[in-house]
Design an enzyme around this catalytic site. Structure first.
Site, PDB file in Angstrom:
ATOM      1  N   GLY A   1     -61.467  -1.951  -2.689  1.00 38.91           N
ATOM      2  CA  GLY A   1     -60.304  -0.679  -3.114  1.00 38.91           C
ATOM      3  C   GLY A   1     -60.042  -0.113  -0.998  1.00 38.91           C
ATOM      4  O   GLY A   1     -58.930   0.432  -1.031  1.00 38.91           O
ATOM      5  N   HIS A   2     -60.961   0.567  -0.954  1.00 38.41           N
ATOM      6  CA  HIS A   2     -60.662   0.644   0.314  1.00 38.41           C
ATOM      7  C   HIS A   2     -60.134   0.268   1.471  1.00 38.41           C
ATOM      8  O   HIS A   2     -59.083   0.419   2.193  1.00 38.41           O
ATOM      9  CB  HIS A   2     -62.496   1.822   0.567  1.00 38.41           C
TER      10      HIS A   2
ATOM     11  N   LYS B   1     -61.950  -0.537  -8.632  1.00 36.11           N
ATOM     12  CA  LYS B   1     -63.023  -0.709  -7.976  1.00 36.11           C
ATOM     13  C   LYS B   1     -63.415   0.755  -7.310  1.00 36.11           C
ATOM     14  O   LYS B   1     -62.366   1.399  -7.833  1.00 36.11           O
ATOM     15  CB  LYS B   1     -62.818  -1.617  -7.174  1.00 36.11           C
TER      16      LYS B   1
END
Ligand code: AMP
Length: 286
Positions: A36-37, A184
Site C-alpha cells: 500500500g505504501h 493491506k
C-alpha cells in the site's frame, strides 16, 4: 538514499534540491511499509524529481488505550524497501525531534472529524493534522500522497491544506489489497490466523453493498443492515461502525443522491481494522 533524523538536516537537504529546480513528492507514513505504501511511493516517483518518505509513529494521534507502544516497527526492512523503490530521502525522526520540550501548538479542524473514526478516536485527527502540517512545513513538497484506505484522513488533509493555504497538491491513491481482498495494513500483522481468515468478511461486505448500490438498490438503511449482518456472520468480528456517508461531508445519508462513501471499522480482538469503498452517484438513479 539519504536518511535524516532532524528537522534541520531535512530542511537543508530539501532546500538544496529546490534550489536546483527539482520537484518534491512526499509520502508520509508510520513505517512497517507494505505494498500500500509502495504504491504511494511509486506514484510520487512517477510524478516528481525527488521522493521523500517520512517514517514516524506519531504519538499524538494515538489515544490513551491504543496501540502506540506495540505499533510494529522495522526500520531496516523499510529502508531496503525505500532504497529499492528509488526513494531519495527518508525522514525518520524521534518524537523529541518533532515535539521538543515546550511544544504547545496544535492544528485542528472543526468539521469532518466527528463522524466515522472520529467517534471512537476523538483526538486522532487533531494529532494527524498537527503532524501532517509540521511535515508539510519541513518537507515543503509540491505533491503529497495519501491512501484512500484512510478515506476520512484524506478528506481532512485536503480540507486542511486548502484552509491553511498549503501550496501542495494532495493526491489520493487507491486501496491496495491482499489477494483475498483484505486491505493491506501494518496492523494486519497483529491478527491471529483465525482472525486473519475472518477479516476477509470486511471486503466481502463492501463488495456486496457496492454491487447492490450499483444495481440501483437505494435503501441506504437496508444496505447498512445487510452489511452488519454479513460481518456478524464472523464470530470474531466486533463492529465499531458501518456507515454510509456523503463522500464530501462525511455525514450519514438516508438517500442515495450524491457520491457516497461506505466505510467501516471492525475489531478482531484488540486489532481495529478499517476499510471503505466509494460509490459515484449516477444521475439516472434520481
Ligand atoms: P500509515 O503508515 O498506516 O499511516 O499509512 C501511510 C499512508 O499509506 C496513508 O496515506 C495510508 O492511507 C496509506 N496506506 C496504508 N495502507 C494502504 C493501502 N492498503 N492502500 C493504499 N494506501 C495505503
Amino acid at each position: 538514499m539519504i536518511v535524516t533524523n532532524t528537522v534541520k538536516q531535512t530542511k537543508e537537504q530539501i532546500k538544496k534540491w529546490q534550489k536546483a529546480g527539482k520537484s518534491i513528492g512526499f509520502v508520509p507514513t508510520m513505517g512497517y511499509l507494505h505494498e500500500g505504501h509502495q504504491s504511494l511511493i511509486q506514484e510520487s516517483i512517477a510524478h516528481n524529481d525527488i521522493t521523500v518518505v517520512s517514517i514516524f509513529v506519531n504519538p499524538t494521534q494515538f489515544g490513551a488505550n491504543e496501540d502506540l507502544d506495540k505499533y510494529p516497527r522495522d526500520f531496516a526492512a523499510d529502508s531496503s524497501l525505500c532504497q529499492e523503490a528509488g526513494v531519495d530521502l527518508i525522514f525518520h525522526p524521534e518524537p523529541d525531534a518533532m515535539y521538543p520540550p515546550g511544544f504547545c501548538s496544535l492544528v485542528d479542524i472543526t468539521r469532518l472529524k466527528y463522524s466515522l473514526c472520529g467517534k471512537s478516536r476523538p483526538d486522532h485527527f487533531q494529532g494527524v493534522c498537527t503532524v501532517v502540517a509540521k511535515l508539510f512545513n519541513i518537507v515543503n513538497p509540491d505533491r503529497a500522497y495519501f491512501g484512500q484506505k484512510d478515506a476520512q484522513q484524506l478528506t481532512i488533509i485536503k480540507q486542511m491544506a486548502k484552509d491553511l493555504d498549503f501550496d501542495i497538491e494532495i493526491v489520493g491513491c487507491q486501496i491496495i489489497r491482499e489477494a483475498d481482498g483484505l486491505a493491506k495494513s501494518s496492523r494486519n500483522s497483529y491478527l491471529t490466523p483465525q482472525q486473519r481468515e475472518q477479516a476477509t468478511i470486511l471486503n466481502k461486505a463492501l463488495v456486496q453493498a457496492q454491487s447492490h448500490a450499483r444495481s440501483g438498490f437505494t435503501d441506504i438503511a437496508g444496505l447498512k443492515e445487510e452489511m452488519i449482518a454479513t460481518i456478524n456472520t464472523m464470530p470474531l468480528a466486533d463492529i465499531d461502525y458501518v456507515e454510509i456517508v456523503d463522500s464530501k461531508t462525511l455525514e450519514p445519508v438516508m438517500e442515495f443522491n450524491d457520491d457516497i462513501l461506505i466505510a467501516l471499522a471492525v475489531r478482531f480482538g484488540a486489532t481495529r481494522l478499517i476499510d471503505n469503498t466509494t460509490i459515484p452517484f449516477k444521475q439516472e438513479e434520481k
